[in-house]
Design a protein around this motif. Sequence first.
Motif, PDB file in Angstrom:
ATOM      1  N   ALA A 108       7.114  57.272 -11.110  1.00  0.00           N
ATOM      2  CA  ALA A 108       5.864  58.025 -11.025  1.00  0.00           C
ATOM      3  C   ALA A 108       4.658  57.172 -11.395  1.00  0.00           C
ATOM      4  O   ALA A 108       3.537  57.467 -10.989  1.00  0.00           O
ATOM      5  N   SER A 109       4.902  56.100 -12.154  1.00  0.00           N
ATOM      6  CA  SER A 109       3.782  55.277 -12.602  1.00  0.00           C
ATOM      7  C   SER A 109       3.571  54.040 -11.730  1.00  0.00           C
ATOM      8  O   SER A 109       2.840  53.134 -12.100  1.00  0.00           O
ATOM      9  N   PHE A 110       4.218  53.967 -10.564  1.00  0.00           N
ATOM     10  CA  PHE A 110       4.021  52.844  -9.651  1.00  0.00           C
ATOM     11  C   PHE A 110       2.545  52.669  -9.314  1.00  0.00           C
ATOM     12  O   PHE A 110       1.750  53.602  -9.345  1.00  0.00           O
ATOM     13  N   SER A 111       2.229  51.466  -8.858  1.00  0.00           N
ATOM     14  CA  SER A 111       0.886  51.241  -8.322  1.00  0.00           C
ATOM     15  C   SER A 111       0.669  52.113  -7.102  1.00  0.00           C
ATOM     16  O   SER A 111       1.605  52.452  -6.390  1.00  0.00           O
ATOM     17  N   THR A 112      -0.567  52.469  -6.831  1.00  0.00           N
ATOM     18  CA  THR A 112      -0.848  53.367  -5.711  1.00  0.00           C
ATOM     19  C   THR A 112      -0.540  52.725  -4.372  1.00  0.00           C
ATOM     20  O   THR A 112      -0.519  53.401  -3.353  1.00  0.00           O
ATOM     21  N   GLY A 113      -0.264  51.412  -4.341  1.00  0.00           N
ATOM     22  CA  GLY A 113       0.046  50.751  -3.089  1.00  0.00           C
ATOM     23  C   GLY A 113       1.247  51.344  -2.385  1.00  0.00           C
ATOM     24  O   GLY A 113       1.317  51.370  -1.162  1.00  0.00           O
ATOM     25  N   LEU A 114       2.215  51.817  -3.141  1.00  0.00           N
ATOM     26  CA  LEU A 114       3.405  52.402  -2.544  1.00  0.00           C
ATOM     27  C   LEU A 114       3.063  53.616  -1.698  1.00  0.00           C
ATOM     28  O   LEU A 114       3.703  53.884  -0.690  1.00  0.00           O
ATOM     29  N   TRP A 115       2.075  54.371  -2.107  1.00  0.00           N
ATOM     30  CA  TRP A 115       1.705  55.576  -1.374  1.00  0.00           C
ATOM     31  C   TRP A 115       0.518  55.340  -0.432  1.00  0.00           C
ATOM     32  O   TRP A 115       0.334  56.051   0.533  1.00  0.00           O
ATOM     33  N   ALA A 116      -0.270  54.326  -0.706  1.00  0.00           N
ATOM     34  CA  ALA A 116      -1.431  54.064   0.130  1.00  0.00           C
ATOM     35  C   ALA A 116      -1.041  53.376   1.436  1.00  0.00           C
ATOM     36  O   ALA A 116      -1.715  53.524   2.447  1.00  0.00           O
ATOM     37  N   SER A 117       0.034  52.590   1.422  1.00  0.00           N
ATOM     38  CA  SER A 117       0.478  51.874   2.614  1.00  0.00           C
ATOM     39  C   SER A 117       1.293  52.808   3.504  1.00  0.00           C
ATOM     40  O   SER A 117       2.311  53.339   3.090  1.00  0.00           O
ATOM     41  N   GLU A 118       0.843  53.019   4.734  1.00  0.00           N
ATOM     42  CA  GLU A 118       1.516  53.947   5.644  1.00  0.00           C
ATOM     43  C   GLU A 118       2.803  53.335   6.179  1.00  0.00           C
ATOM     44  O   GLU A 118       2.793  52.262   6.797  1.00  0.00           O
ATOM     45  N   PRO A 119       3.969  53.977   5.969  1.00  0.00           N
ATOM     46  CA  PRO A 119       5.223  53.457   6.506  1.00  0.00           C
ATOM     47  C   PRO A 119       5.205  53.438   8.034  1.00  0.00           C
ATOM     48  O   PRO A 119       4.562  54.286   8.666  1.00  0.00           O
ATOM     49  N   PRO A 120       5.913  52.508   8.652  1.00  0.00           N
ATOM     50  CA  PRO A 120       5.889  52.407  10.113  1.00  0.00           C
ATOM     51  C   PRO A 120       6.719  53.461  10.830  1.00  0.00           C
ATOM     52  O   PRO A 120       6.537  53.674  12.029  1.00  0.00           O
TER      53      PRO A 120
ATOM     54  N   ALA B 292      13.150  46.299  -7.357  1.00  0.00           N
ATOM     55  CA  ALA B 292      12.965  45.861  -5.970  1.00  0.00           C
ATOM     56  C   ALA B 292      11.898  46.708  -5.277  1.00  0.00           C
ATOM     57  O   ALA B 292      11.086  46.191  -4.498  1.00  0.00           O
ATOM     58  N   GLN B 293      11.866  48.007  -5.557  1.00  0.00           N
ATOM     59  CA  GLN B 293      10.807  48.852  -5.008  1.00  0.00           C
ATOM     60  C   GLN B 293       9.436  48.372  -5.473  1.00  0.00           C
ATOM     61  O   GLN B 293       8.481  48.289  -4.689  1.00  0.00           O
ATOM     62  N   ARG B 294       9.337  48.076  -6.747  1.00  0.00           N
ATOM     63  CA  ARG B 294       8.066  47.606  -7.303  1.00  0.00           C
ATOM     64  C   ARG B 294       7.635  46.288  -6.636  1.00  0.00           C
ATOM     65  O   ARG B 294       6.463  46.093  -6.295  1.00  0.00           O
ATOM     66  N   GLN B 295       8.607  45.397  -6.467  1.00  0.00           N
ATOM     67  CA  GLN B 295       8.291  44.090  -5.903  1.00  0.00           C
ATOM     68  C   GLN B 295       7.828  44.226  -4.450  1.00  0.00           C
ATOM     69  O   GLN B 295       6.857  43.583  -4.034  1.00  0.00           O
ATOM     70  N   ASP B 296       8.493  45.071  -3.675  1.00  0.00           N
ATOM     71  CA  ASP B 296       8.119  45.257  -2.268  1.00  0.00           C
ATOM     72  C   ASP B 296       6.807  46.021  -2.132  1.00  0.00           C
ATOM     73  O   ASP B 296       5.999  45.735  -1.243  1.00  0.00           O
ATOM     74  N   ASP B 297       6.626  47.038  -2.966  1.00  0.00           N
ATOM     75  CA  ASP B 297       5.399  47.841  -2.970  1.00  0.00           C
ATOM     76  C   ASP B 297       5.100  48.446  -1.594  1.00  0.00           C
ATOM     77  O   ASP B 297       3.953  48.513  -1.157  1.00  0.00           O
ATOM     78  N   ALA B 298       6.163  48.886  -0.902  1.00  0.00           N
ATOM     79  CA  ALA B 298       6.013  49.497   0.418  1.00  0.00           C
ATOM     80  C   ALA B 298       7.301  50.225   0.763  1.00  0.00           C
ATOM     81  O   ALA B 298       8.357  49.971   0.168  1.00  0.00           O
ATOM     82  N   PHE B 299       7.222  51.129   1.744  1.00  0.00           N
ATOM     83  CA  PHE B 299       8.395  51.863   2.219  1.00  0.00           C
ATOM     84  C   PHE B 299       8.547  51.685   3.716  1.00  0.00           C
ATOM     85  O   PHE B 299       7.566  51.456   4.438  1.00  0.00           O
ATOM     86  N   MET B 300       9.765  51.849   4.198  1.00  0.00           N
ATOM     87  CA  MET B 300      10.029  51.774   5.632  1.00  0.00           C
ATOM     88  C   MET B 300       9.729  53.086   6.332  1.00  0.00           C
ATOM     89  O   MET B 300       9.354  53.092   7.499  1.00  0.00           O
ATOM     90  N   THR B 301       9.948  54.222   5.671  1.00  0.00           N
ATOM     91  CA  THR B 301       9.754  55.524   6.321  1.00  0.00           C
ATOM     92  C   THR B 301       8.950  56.462   5.427  1.00  0.00           C
ATOM     93  O   THR B 301       8.947  56.343   4.203  1.00  0.00           O
ATOM     94  N   ARG B 302       8.303  57.421   6.081  1.00  0.00           N
ATOM     95  CA  ARG B 302       7.559  58.429   5.325  1.00  0.00           C
ATOM     96  C   ARG B 302       8.505  59.297   4.511  1.00  0.00           C
ATOM     97  O   ARG B 302       8.137  59.784   3.435  1.00  0.00           O
ATOM     98  N   TYR B 303       9.715  59.497   5.015  1.00  0.00           N
ATOM     99  CA  TYR B 303      10.704  60.278   4.274  1.00  0.00           C
ATOM    100  C   TYR B 303      11.065  59.579   2.967  1.00  0.00           C
ATOM    101  O   TYR B 303      11.136  60.209   1.901  1.00  0.00           O
ATOM    102  N   ALA B 304      11.274  58.281   3.016  1.00  0.00           N
ATOM    103  CA  ALA B 304      11.563  57.514   1.799  1.00  0.00           C
ATOM    104  C   ALA B 304      10.380  57.549   0.841  1.00  0.00           C
ATOM    105  O   ALA B 304      10.542  57.693  -0.374  1.00  0.00           O
ATOM    106  N   GLN B 305       9.182  57.426   1.384  1.00  0.00           N
ATOM    107  CA  GLN B 305       7.983  57.433   0.551  1.00  0.00           C
ATOM    108  C   GLN B 305       7.792  58.772  -0.155  1.00  0.00           C
ATOM    109  O   GLN B 305       7.334  58.821  -1.299  1.00  0.00           O
ATOM    110  N   SER B 306       8.189  59.862   0.522  1.00  0.00           N
ATOM    111  CA  SER B 306       8.000  61.182  -0.065  1.00  0.00           C
ATOM    112  C   SER B 306       8.984  61.453  -1.196  1.00  0.00           C
ATOM    113  O   SER B 306       8.716  62.272  -2.074  1.00  0.00           O
TER     114      SER B 306
END
Length: 257
Positions: free
Chosen positions: A11-23, A179-193
């Motif tokens: 829950a305390s991740f950087s906002t980049g995880l949610w700000a970056s739109e998954p492809p 690894a999630q923190r290091q990548d700071d991105a998701f592949m899908t919107r489902y994963a991001q949610s």
Amino acid sequence: MLCLAITASLASFSTGLWASEPPFSATADTVFDIILDDDPSTFVCLAYEGRGTRQMWDKRQDDEFDLDTFVFSAHFSDMPPFEIVLNPEFETEVAARAEADRYGNRLGQIPLAFRHGIRRLGIHKGDEGFHAGSGKMFVYQDMATRRIGQKRLAESLLHESIHATLDNAYSLSPGWVAAQRQDDAFMTRYAQSRPDREDLAETALFAYALLRHPGRIPPVDSRDILARVPARIAVIRTILDTPPNVPSAPPVPEGCR
């Protein structure tokens, strides 16, 4: 306590995880055909074990019931058998076997590292989304038919097999969260949610494709995936490269077909 701490960390991740739109929306909805119908399978046969009472969660009613199911044992060359149980709404052994037959070969195409934790596959009629928990997977006939038409049934089963086999050990583990923190991105919107619940299962199919069938995703998409989630692909590479400790497959019983 560990799960609570890791969930709080997510829950305390950087906002980049949610700000970056998954492809992609979800792995099952991508255009990539990752597991082909003629890929090798370790599935051997189905043996009918008769009727038996089993608990089955049913999304159509959002509840769990004790049902007098049709019970089959699914045999594979690389692991002990597990049960395939069908809702009594299938009415006859013939109809139940015809439905169960649609899953065995596709399950055997999933790598053992992703599949060895499955203990039971439950099958209902209906068009609900598939779901799974530790050791158990549940699928629905009409949705499976749709996935077959889309050439996505094996991919959908792979997603659920991750939930059944790997979630408990990995989805909230410090290594995966790092690894999630290091990548700071998701592949899908489902994963991001639902990063604590769906990210591992959603990322696994892309990683499996790149690591085992690199030609099945176009080069430009492969580069994008590798650039987006390299740390999580590295974790999944280790899982795939580490043979799971499972008992040998027992002899196939008579009448297994």
